[in-house]
Design a protein around this motif. Sequence first.
Motif, short mmCIF file in Angstrom:
data_model
loop_
_atom_site.label_atom_id
_atom_site.label_comp_id
_atom_site.label_asym_id
_atom_site.label_seq_id
_atom_site.Cartn_x
_atom_site.Cartn_y
_atom_site.Cartn_z
N GLN A 1 1.27 29.43 -142.34
CA GLN A 1 1.20 29.86 -143.73
C GLN A 1 2.28 30.90 -144.03
O GLN A 1 2.73 31.62 -143.12
N PRO A 2 2.69 31.02 -145.28
CA PRO A 2 3.65 32.07 -145.64
C PRO A 2 3.14 33.44 -145.21
O PRO A 2 1.95 33.75 -145.36
N GLY A 3 4.05 34.23 -144.66
CA GLY A 3 3.68 35.54 -144.14
C GLY A 3 3.27 35.53 -142.68
O GLY A 3 3.10 36.60 -142.08
N GLY A 4 3.11 34.35 -142.12
CA GLY A 4 2.67 34.22 -140.73
C GLY A 4 3.81 34.37 -139.74
O GLY A 4 4.95 34.64 -140.10
N SER A 5 3.45 34.17 -138.47
CA SER A 5 4.42 34.35 -137.37
C SER A 5 4.38 33.16 -136.42
O SER A 5 3.35 32.49 -136.29
N LEU A 6 5.50 32.94 -135.77
CA LEU A 6 5.61 31.94 -134.71
C LEU A 6 6.59 32.46 -133.67
O LEU A 6 7.49 33.23 -134.00
N ARG A 7 6.42 32.01 -132.43
CA ARG A 7 7.40 32.31 -131.39
C ARG A 7 7.90 30.99 -130.81
O ARG A 7 7.10 30.21 -130.28
N LEU A 8 9.18 30.77 -130.92
CA LEU A 8 9.81 29.59 -130.33
C LEU A 8 10.34 29.94 -128.95
O LEU A 8 10.80 31.06 -128.72
N SER A 9 10.27 28.96 -128.07
CA SER A 9 10.82 29.12 -126.72
C SER A 9 11.84 28.04 -126.45
O SER A 9 11.71 26.90 -126.92
N ALA B 1 21.65 35.86 -138.74
CA ALA B 1 21.98 35.52 -140.12
C ALA B 1 21.38 36.59 -141.03
O ALA B 1 20.35 37.18 -140.71
N ASP B 2 22.02 36.82 -142.16
CA ASP B 2 21.51 37.84 -143.07
C ASP B 2 20.08 37.54 -143.52
O ASP B 2 19.26 38.45 -143.71
N SER B 3 19.77 36.26 -143.66
CA SER B 3 18.45 35.87 -144.16
C SER B 3 17.33 36.08 -143.15
O SER B 3 16.16 36.05 -143.51
N THR B 4 17.68 36.29 -141.87
CA THR B 4 16.66 36.42 -140.84
C THR B 4 16.69 37.77 -140.12
O THR B 4 15.79 38.07 -139.34
N LYS B 5 17.69 38.57 -140.39
CA LYS B 5 17.94 39.79 -139.62
C LYS B 5 16.73 40.70 -139.54
O LYS B 5 16.42 41.28 -138.49
N ALA B 6 16.03 40.90 -140.63
CA ALA B 6 14.94 41.87 -140.66
C ALA B 6 13.61 41.29 -140.21
O ALA B 6 12.63 42.03 -140.04
N ARG B 7 13.57 39.95 -139.99
CA ARG B 7 12.28 39.30 -139.72
C ARG B 7 12.22 38.61 -138.36
O ARG B 7 11.12 38.42 -137.82
N PHE B 8 13.36 38.21 -137.83
CA PHE B 8 13.39 37.45 -136.59
C PHE B 8 13.98 38.29 -135.46
O PHE B 8 14.85 39.14 -135.70
N THR B 9 13.53 38.01 -134.23
CA THR B 9 14.07 38.69 -133.06
C THR B 9 14.35 37.66 -131.97
O THR B 9 13.46 36.90 -131.60
N ILE B 10 15.58 37.66 -131.47
CA ILE B 10 15.94 36.79 -130.36
C ILE B 10 15.94 37.61 -129.08
O ILE B 10 16.34 38.79 -129.08
N VAL C 1 14.93 31.50 -123.54
CA VAL C 1 15.29 32.30 -124.70
C VAL C 1 14.20 32.14 -125.74
O VAL C 1 13.68 31.03 -125.92
N TYR C 2 13.87 33.23 -126.39
CA TYR C 2 12.78 33.22 -127.37
C TYR C 2 13.31 33.56 -128.76
O TYR C 2 14.31 34.26 -128.90
N LEU C 3 12.58 33.09 -129.76
CA LEU C 3 12.83 33.50 -131.14
C LEU C 3 11.49 33.87 -131.74
O LEU C 3 10.65 33.00 -131.99
N GLU C 4 11.31 35.17 -131.94
CA GLU C 4 10.09 35.67 -132.57
C GLU C 4 10.34 35.70 -134.07
O GLU C 4 11.29 36.35 -134.54
N MET C 5 9.51 34.98 -134.83
CA MET C 5 9.69 34.87 -136.28
C MET C 5 8.49 35.47 -136.99
O MET C 5 7.36 35.02 -136.77
N ASN C 6 8.72 36.47 -137.80
CA ASN C 6 7.67 37.13 -138.55
C ASN C 6 7.93 37.01 -140.06
O ASN C 6 9.04 36.71 -140.48
N SER C 7 6.88 37.26 -140.83
CA SER C 7 6.99 37.22 -142.30
C SER C 7 7.66 35.93 -142.75
O SER C 7 8.58 35.94 -143.57
N LEU C 8 7.18 34.83 -142.23
CA LEU C 8 7.81 33.54 -142.52
C LEU C 8 7.66 33.16 -143.99
O LEU C 8 6.63 33.46 -144.63
N LYS C 9 8.69 32.49 -144.49
CA LYS C 9 8.75 32.08 -145.88
C LYS C 9 8.89 30.55 -145.95
O LYS C 9 9.39 29.95 -145.00
#
Length: 115
Positions: free
Chosen positions: A13-21, A60-69, A78-86
């Motif tokens: 859902q919007p606002g949620g989080s996921l972690r990609l591996s 990317a500018d669109s992900t800088k404040a919300r995602f962490t690699i 390698v991981y991608l932590e994604m927060n505040s998803l839109k």
Amino acid sequence: QVQLVESGGGLVQPGGSLRLSCAASRSIFSINAMGWYRQAPGKERELVAAITSSGTTNYADSTKARFTISRDNAKNTVYLEMNSLKPEDTAVYYCNANFRFRVYWGQGTQVTVSS
């Protein structure tokens, strides 16, 4: 050669989080840079985030404040932590590796952000 296998995508859902591996078939200690790209329907593939062997990151500018690699050399992952998803984050996410002057891609994992 390097084989890359992504996992962790899904529906959130919007606002949620996921972690990609992204699991690599060889030690990532020797891989110059690894990153995450995404491609939405009808759009070109774009950089989301990247990390070098020394740990330097780029977003990317669109992900800088919300995602962490991040990378775990011991697990060759390698991981991608994604927060505040839109909803606009909806795309197929691909792992990428630059190794010995060649570029390798994973098969992609779908991320869908929807209520």
